[in-house]
Design a protein around this motif. Sequence first.
Motif, mmCIF file in Angstrom:
data_model
loop_
_atom_site.group_PDB
_atom_site.id
_atom_site.type_symbol
_atom_site.label_atom_id
_atom_site.label_comp_id
_atom_site.label_asym_id
_atom_site.label_seq_id
_atom_site.Cartn_x
_atom_site.Cartn_y
_atom_site.Cartn_z
ATOM 1 N N LEU A 28 -11.803 2.986 0.182
ATOM 2 C CA LEU A 28 -12.605 4.203 -0.027
ATOM 3 C C LEU A 28 -12.251 5.261 1.018
ATOM 4 C CD1 LEU A 28 -15.997 2.539 -1.030
ATOM 5 C CD2 LEU A 28 -14.428 3.814 -2.521
ATOM 6 N N GLU A 29 -12.021 4.833 2.251
ATOM 7 C CA GLU A 29 -11.591 5.806 3.276
ATOM 8 C C GLU A 29 -10.234 6.402 2.915
ATOM 9 O OE1 GLU A 29 -13.867 3.993 7.236
ATOM 10 O OE2 GLU A 29 -11.681 4.128 7.243
ATOM 11 N N VAL A 30 -9.353 5.565 2.387
ATOM 12 C CA VAL A 30 -8.024 6.055 1.989
ATOM 13 C C VAL A 30 -8.154 7.046 0.833
ATOM 14 C CG1 VAL A 30 -5.875 5.338 0.864
ATOM 15 C CG2 VAL A 30 -6.692 4.109 2.881
ATOM 16 N N VAL A 31 -8.971 6.712 -0.146
ATOM 17 C CA VAL A 31 -9.167 7.631 -1.281
ATOM 18 C C VAL A 31 -9.729 8.961 -0.774
ATOM 19 C CG1 VAL A 31 -10.615 8.038 -3.321
ATOM 20 C CG2 VAL A 31 -9.362 5.878 -3.090
ATOM 21 N N ASP A 32 -10.708 8.902 0.113
ATOM 22 C CA ASP A 32 -11.307 10.151 0.610
ATOM 23 C C ASP A 32 -10.305 10.970 1.409
ATOM 24 O OD1 ASP A 32 -13.671 9.648 -0.683
ATOM 25 O OD2 ASP A 32 -14.645 8.724 1.053
ATOM 26 N N ALA A 33 -9.493 10.299 2.235
ATOM 27 C CA ALA A 33 -8.500 11.028 3.036
ATOM 28 C C ALA A 33 -7.435 11.649 2.129
ATOM 29 C CB ALA A 33 -7.844 10.075 4.034
ATOM 30 N N THR A 34 -7.122 10.924 1.058
ATOM 31 C CA THR A 34 -6.112 11.408 0.117
ATOM 32 C C THR A 34 -6.627 12.628 -0.640
ATOM 33 O OG1 THR A 34 -5.296 9.159 -0.058
ATOM 34 C CG2 THR A 34 -4.673 10.650 -1.812
ATOM 35 N N VAL A 65 -1.105 12.217 -6.684
ATOM 36 C CA VAL A 65 -0.763 10.906 -6.126
ATOM 37 C C VAL A 65 -1.681 9.841 -6.700
ATOM 38 C CG1 VAL A 65 0.126 11.813 -3.928
ATOM 39 C CG2 VAL A 65 -2.280 11.144 -4.099
ATOM 40 N N GLU A 66 -1.135 8.614 -6.729
ATOM 41 C CA GLU A 66 -1.925 7.439 -7.097
ATOM 42 C C GLU A 66 -1.956 6.503 -5.887
ATOM 43 O OE1 GLU A 66 -1.796 5.230 -11.032
ATOM 44 O OE2 GLU A 66 -0.793 3.747 -9.771
ATOM 45 N N VAL A 67 -3.152 6.139 -5.460
ATOM 46 C CA VAL A 67 -3.301 5.175 -4.369
ATOM 47 C C VAL A 67 -3.126 3.776 -4.952
ATOM 48 C CG1 VAL A 67 -4.930 4.193 -2.699
ATOM 49 C CG2 VAL A 67 -4.849 6.692 -3.067
ATOM 50 N N HIS A 68 -2.168 3.040 -4.425
ATOM 51 C CA HIS A 68 -1.858 1.690 -4.935
ATOM 52 C C HIS A 68 -2.788 0.683 -4.244
ATOM 53 C CE1 HIS A 68 0.104 -1.750 -6.428
ATOM 54 N NE2 HIS A 68 1.363 -1.481 -6.135
ATOM 55 N N GLN A 117 3.217 7.194 -6.422
ATOM 56 C CA GLN A 117 2.356 6.053 -6.107
ATOM 57 C C GLN A 117 2.499 5.698 -4.625
ATOM 58 O OE1 GLN A 117 2.942 1.904 -7.315
ATOM 59 N NE2 GLN A 117 0.834 1.871 -8.091
ATOM 60 N N LEU A 118 1.403 5.841 -3.888
ATOM 61 C CA LEU A 118 1.424 5.627 -2.432
ATOM 62 C C LEU A 118 1.201 4.155 -2.132
ATOM 63 C CD1 LEU A 118 -0.631 8.726 -1.225
ATOM 64 C CD2 LEU A 118 1.817 8.546 -1.753
ATOM 65 N N TRP A 119 2.187 3.563 -1.453
ATOM 66 C CA TRP A 119 2.277 2.104 -1.338
ATOM 67 C C TRP A 119 2.357 1.661 0.109
ATOM 68 C CZ3 TRP A 119 7.345 -0.819 -3.083
ATOM 69 C CH2 TRP A 119 7.068 -2.167 -3.345
ATOM 70 N N HIS A 120 1.551 0.688 0.436
ATOM 71 C CA HIS A 120 1.719 -0.078 1.673
ATOM 72 C C HIS A 120 1.594 -1.539 1.275
ATOM 73 C CE1 HIS A 120 1.396 -1.782 5.607
ATOM 74 N NE2 HIS A 120 1.331 -0.621 6.230
ATOM 75 N N VAL A 121 2.618 -2.316 1.564
ATOM 76 C CA VAL A 121 2.654 -3.704 1.083
ATOM 77 C C VAL A 121 1.806 -4.656 1.911
ATOM 78 C CG1 VAL A 121 4.960 -3.473 0.079
ATOM 79 C CG2 VAL A 121 4.697 -4.244 2.455
ATOM 80 N N GLY A 122 1.395 -4.238 3.137
ATOM 81 C CA GLY A 122 0.662 -5.168 3.996
ATOM 82 C C GLY A 122 1.506 -6.376 4.327
#
Length: 368
Positions: A216-222, A179-182, A101-106
């Motif tokens: 959506l950009e993150v999903v596409d890059a992933t 991977v799962e985008v969080h 699970q790919l995580w960035h907490v911001g």
Amino acid sequence: MTTPLLLQPARIGSLDVPNRTVMAPLTRQRSQQPGNVPYALNAEYYRQRAGAGLIISEGTQITPEGQGYAWTPGIHSAQQIAGWQQVTDAVHGAGGRIFAQLWHVGRISHTLVQPAGKAPQAPSALQAKADVYVQEPDGSHHKAAASMPKALETEEIADLVQAYAQATRNAIKAGFDGVEVHSANGYLLDQFLCSDSNQRSDAYGGSLENRARLVLEVVDATIAAMGDAGRVGVRFSPLGTFNDVHDANPLETFSYLLNELNSRQLAYVHINKPDWAGGSYEGFDELLQALREVYQGDFILAGGLDAESAEQAIQSGLAQFAAFGRPFIANPDLVERIRQGAQWNQINPSTLYGGAEVGYTDYPALGD
Ligand SMILES: Cc1cc2nc3c(=O)[nH]c(=O)nc-3n(C[C@H](O)[C@H](O)[C@H](O)COP(=O)(O)O)c2cc1C
């Protein structure tokens, strides 16, 4: 008696799985220090749970700035990749499958866990009313209010998207199956999505299209980094208010997103019912039903499920897979218990975060 759908083999994206149960992503704050590195203890924990159709790892920060709590593992350094390799080897050795699970907490972070004590990154300079857990330089540790963040510059966003792509390549290197985008639970991507936490005036804020642009950009890059959309999932928590997020119109927001995701052929969309962290979830069932009609791919559903409600959700077509969080913490052999109709161990809430074996790898399996 026929075998419940929950226990029947299936295909999730481009991965064959022996059953429709998923181990939900679960932060346990038990990586090795210094460096937030997964190690043998974490490998043993995941190995014990390899009976799940699919394991989603705990959130793993994609960059040092993506960290919000002490001792959570990262996936950006060479040591961390090697540490995760131990985990994926252990899971595969026991016949399991695992996504990272790919995580960035911001903004759900603190200067004490940020590199060089910087302010956390966020869509806007708005402090969250939320707590994190930090360690002081003298080794003492405690709960703390999330720090005042700094708004990301428009020019920094391309680098951020690339950090998700790099983390995906790192996950492949570490032996993960996908991977799962969080994008749930009030963390960075959710902060961009939700109208309250995103007050930007560039292409990443304002209109719904703009607020949804980053995820959506993150999903596409992933997907591009993975080379197979069938090995990429994304997690959302519509209606969730955990970590001080609020969206003015979740039905509109998530209908738009899922419609966009229809063309991506993802492994799944993971919907987290927001009842685990408090907050209101009135209207969730109606929302889920409406979203089910929009999205053409598979849903994983999580949040307060037991064997019966999970089976019902799958039978009704509302979800194709059922994720269990707390039940997998307390029951390493959860799938076997479901198969046998055996009782589930109770969870010990005092050992969820931090520490070592106790409350982590010492929950008994049947027959122990
Ligand atoms: C200790 C704990 C840690 C969690 N960590 C994460 C996480 O890292 N990423 C995430 O998306 N959700 C996280 N969640 C939410 C769970 O994945 C799950 O959605 C939630 O626990 C509801 O499922 P359950 O009722 O089966 O436990 C966490 C929940 C708990 C209790």
